[in-house]
Design a protein around this motif. Structure first.
Motif, short mmCIF file in Angstrom:
data_model
loop_
_atom_site.label_atom_id
_atom_site.label_comp_id
_atom_site.label_asym_id
_atom_site.label_seq_id
_atom_site.Cartn_x
_atom_site.Cartn_y
_atom_site.Cartn_z
N ALA A 94 0.82 -1.21 0.00
CA ALA A 94 0.00 0.00 0.00
C ALA A 94 0.85 1.25 0.00
O ALA A 94 0.51 2.26 -0.63
CB ALA A 94 -0.93 0.00 1.21
N PHE A 95 1.99 1.22 0.70
CA PHE A 95 2.80 2.42 0.89
C PHE A 95 4.22 2.29 0.35
O PHE A 95 5.01 3.23 0.47
CB PHE A 95 2.88 2.78 2.38
CG PHE A 95 1.67 3.48 2.91
CD1 PHE A 95 0.80 4.15 2.07
CD2 PHE A 95 1.40 3.48 4.27
CE1 PHE A 95 -0.32 4.80 2.57
CE2 PHE A 95 0.29 4.14 4.79
CZ PHE A 95 -0.57 4.80 3.93
N ASN A 96 4.59 1.14 -0.20
CA ASN A 96 5.98 0.89 -0.61
C ASN A 96 6.95 1.19 0.52
O ASN A 96 7.95 1.88 0.36
CB ASN A 96 6.34 1.74 -1.84
CG ASN A 96 5.57 1.32 -3.08
OD1 ASN A 96 4.67 2.03 -3.52
ND2 ASN A 96 5.90 0.17 -3.63
N ALA A 97 6.63 0.63 1.70
CA ALA A 97 7.44 0.87 2.89
C ALA A 97 7.64 -0.44 3.64
O ALA A 97 7.01 -0.68 4.67
CB ALA A 97 6.77 1.91 3.79
N PRO A 98 8.52 -1.34 3.14
CA PRO A 98 8.64 -2.68 3.74
C PRO A 98 9.20 -2.68 5.16
O PRO A 98 8.77 -3.49 5.99
CB PRO A 98 9.58 -3.41 2.78
CG PRO A 98 10.33 -2.32 2.07
CD PRO A 98 9.37 -1.17 1.96
N ILE A 99 10.16 -1.81 5.46
CA ILE A 99 10.76 -1.81 6.80
C ILE A 99 9.73 -1.33 7.83
O ILE A 99 9.54 -1.96 8.88
CB ILE A 99 12.01 -0.92 6.85
CG1 ILE A 99 12.98 -1.30 5.72
CG2 ILE A 99 12.70 -1.05 8.20
CD1 ILE A 99 13.45 -2.73 5.76
N ALA A 100 9.06 -0.22 7.53
CA ALA A 100 8.05 0.30 8.45
C ALA A 100 6.89 -0.67 8.59
O ALA A 100 6.30 -0.78 9.68
CB ALA A 100 7.55 1.66 7.95
N SER A 101 6.55 -1.37 7.52
CA SER A 101 5.44 -2.32 7.57
C SER A 101 5.77 -3.47 8.52
O SER A 101 4.93 -3.92 9.30
CB SER A 101 5.15 -2.87 6.17
OG SER A 101 4.81 -1.82 5.29
N THR A 102 7.01 -3.95 8.45
CA THR A 102 7.44 -5.01 9.37
C THR A 102 7.40 -4.52 10.81
O THR A 102 6.90 -5.20 11.71
CB THR A 102 8.87 -5.46 9.02
OG1 THR A 102 8.91 -5.88 7.65
CG2 THR A 102 9.31 -6.60 9.92
N LEU A 103 7.90 -3.30 11.01
CA LEU A 103 7.92 -2.74 12.36
C LEU A 103 6.51 -2.50 12.88
O LEU A 103 6.24 -2.65 14.08
CB LEU A 103 8.72 -1.43 12.38
CG LEU A 103 9.06 -0.87 13.75
CD1 LEU A 103 9.86 -1.90 14.56
CD2 LEU A 103 9.85 0.42 13.63
N PHE A 104 5.59 -2.14 11.99
CA PHE A 104 4.20 -1.92 12.41
C PHE A 104 3.61 -3.20 13.00
O PHE A 104 2.93 -3.16 14.03
CB PHE A 104 3.36 -1.45 11.22
CG PHE A 104 1.90 -1.25 11.55
CD1 PHE A 104 1.49 -0.10 12.21
CD2 PHE A 104 0.95 -2.19 11.21
CE1 PHE A 104 0.15 0.10 12.52
CE2 PHE A 104 -0.38 -2.00 11.53
CZ PHE A 104 -0.79 -0.85 12.18
N VAL A 105 3.87 -4.32 12.35
CA VAL A 105 3.37 -5.60 12.86
C VAL A 105 3.97 -5.90 14.23
O VAL A 105 3.28 -6.34 15.16
CB VAL A 105 3.70 -6.73 11.87
CG1 VAL A 105 3.44 -8.10 12.49
CG2 VAL A 105 2.87 -6.58 10.60
#
Length: 509
Positions: A165-176
């Motif tokens: 959705a945001f092209n943000a893999p590192i932040a997406s992992t951290l969000f989880v």
């Protein structure tokens, strides 16, 4: 006694699962994004022309009522597609909520496109997270993975969905890890990062390498950091206001006395004049964010835009239509940052060269406060804007906004939404159990104690300890150390309460 299983083989399997889920989620969410973008362009065209042509106005009204009725029918069939979907995913991982993956997947996909594409002030990221998580659930279903393994696939799907959705893999992992699991387990982050990176590669192939919210900016010098402190305080206060209003919207909508699943018709009709007179304010908010740094809006216009976006974001999300608050929060934060930056510039207290820095910091600080996930906020904005030069400002404003909201007794908004959701859910069957996983932190009540010395909550059973890649079958005399990952079976009757007691035992005192 220690049991050395095929740990490395298990890790390879985990990574392969992550790749599969990443490809599936990346493809589905990319199609989701593409469809929303094209539908929004079409609806914007209809809204603009509706003030000049009666036929356009009538057509738009019919379309939006039809969308409200169709999505309302979906909601009546599957209430768990309501809203962003993030509370549902958290509830599913806690074992408090469960649903069939396919029934949710296609309804969330179609309903999200219709609701968000209509121009309502909703974000694509929440539905993307739920779409990814249901695909992870689907993979678990077909590969017959249950318990903790199933949870891992669901959470990795959530990371993949947000990444696409945001092209943000590192932040997406951290969000989880930060928002959903609240710990940094190796098992979770490996598969989540794998799926997020894979999903990002798929989305990048479709949409290109340019960051989602790329804007030219100059890092803010330290001499202006007093304004960062002021911005952080404002963001914290307004973040608490956001939480208070958004959590009460369901009660306010009940006064309409229409079936809850048809509440979406109200904002779908109200968005028509909004789209006619303020077409650039439609949607999740990425358009207005990208305009802020170059449009030179007067401060009063920025305040007006903030009020419009705030009020209509509440109306849009409170209706229960499938759509998120992630991007709308970033938009509101960007507007707050622009207002504070504009005031500083107009007073002659700051060089206009640094105006864009306030937009970027505003987005991070507002999300950090409302979600109470500052690490995710910092990394998310860094990836979405495409620059590392603002890290110090992002960190300072996020911590201040987080601290102010904490002083105002604010809770993480998705956690609060989950609590509301659980109040209307039917309790699970009494005899069932679910497996949860918790990490032991240094200084916690469990750290350094033997299993038999711990007062375990009634309805819980420790089944396995994982330490540095080694699985341990626990006995009464087994010593628990910080860094251990505990696998615990808990009764689904009071799973949430039991889980909270275990979290209190495993986190720092």
């Amino acid at each position: 006694m220690q049991v050395r299983g095929s740990y490395k083989l298990s890790q390879v399997k985990t990574i392969v699962n992550g790749i599969v889920i990443g490809v599936l989620a990346g493809s589905a969410v990319s199609m989701f994004r593409w469809s929303i973008g094209h539908m929004t362009d079409l609806m914007r065209y209809l809204y603009i022309n509706s003030i000049h042509h009666l036929s356009f106005l009538l057509t738009t009204i019919v379309i939006n009522i039809a969308i409200g009725l169709l999505v309302g029918w979906f909601l009546k069939q599957q209430p768990d597609i309501k809203g962003s979907g993030i509370p549902q995913v958290e509830g599913q991982l806690l074992g408090e909520v469960d649903y069939g993956w396919w029934a949710i997947l296609w309804r969330k996909f179609v309903g999200g496109i219709l609701a968000i594409g209509s121009g309502l002030y909703l974000g694509r990221e929440g539905p993307s997270i739920q779409l990814g998580s249901t695909l992870g659930q689907g993979v678990a279903h077909f590969t017959k993975q249950v318990g903790f393994d199933r949870q891992v696939l669901i959470s990795s799907g959530a990371a993949a969905g947000l990444s696409a959705a945001f092209n943000a893999p590192i932040a997406s992992t951290l969000f989880v890890l930060e928002e959903i699991y609240h710990n940094f387990s190796t098992n979770i982050w490996i598969v989540s990062l794998t799926s997020a990176v894979t999903s990002d590669m798929v989305a990048t192939y479709v949409f290109g390498l340019k960051p989602v919210l790329y804007m030219r900016s100059t890092p803010l010098p330290l001499k202006y950091f007093l304004w960062v402190v002021i911005l952080g305080i404002v963001l914290g206060v307004l973040g608490r206001l956001y939480q208070m209003v958004i959590l009460r919207m369901g009660k306010w909508y009940r006064h309409t006395h229409i079936p809850w699943y048809f509440n979406g018709i109200i904002p779908l009709l109200l968005v028509i004049p909004m789209g006619a007179f303020f077409p650039h304010l439609l949607g999740g908010g990425s358009d207005i964010i990208l305009r802020l740094s170059s449009a030179n809006y007067p401060t009063l216009i920025l305040c007006l835009y903030f009020i419009i976006r705030f009020v209509f974001s509440m109306l849009s999300y409170g209706s229960g239509l499938p759509g998120g608050i992630f991007l709308p929060i970033l938009c509101l934060g960007g507007l707050i940052g622009a207002i504070v930056g504009s005031i500083a510039v107009n007073l002659g207290l700051m060089n206009p060269l640094y105006f864009s820095s306030f937009i970027i910091m505003g987005m991070a600080g507002y999300f950090a406060a409302i979600s109470k996930a500052p690490f995710t906020a910092i990394l998310l904005i860094t990836e979405m804007v495409g620059t590392l030069t603002h890290l110090l400002g992002l960190a300072v404003v996020s911590l201040i906004a987080y601290g102010v909201l904490d002083l105002l007794n604010g809770k993480p908004v998705y956690y609060s939404m989950l609590q509301q959701l659980l109040k209307v859910q039917t309790k699970m069957n009494l005899g069932r159990t679910a497996e949860i996983m918790e990490t032991v932190y240094a200084g916690s009540q469990m750290d350094g104690k033997m299993v038999r010395q711990i007062k375990w909550p009634m309805g819980s059973l420790l089944t396995k300890i994982q330490r540095n890649g080694v699985e341990i079958v626990p006995a009464g005399g087994t010593l628990i150390r910080w860094g251990d990952t505990l696998f615990i079976n808990v009764s689904t009757k009071n799973q949430h309460a039991i889980t909270q007691q275990i979290i209190a035992l495993t986190t720092e005192t």
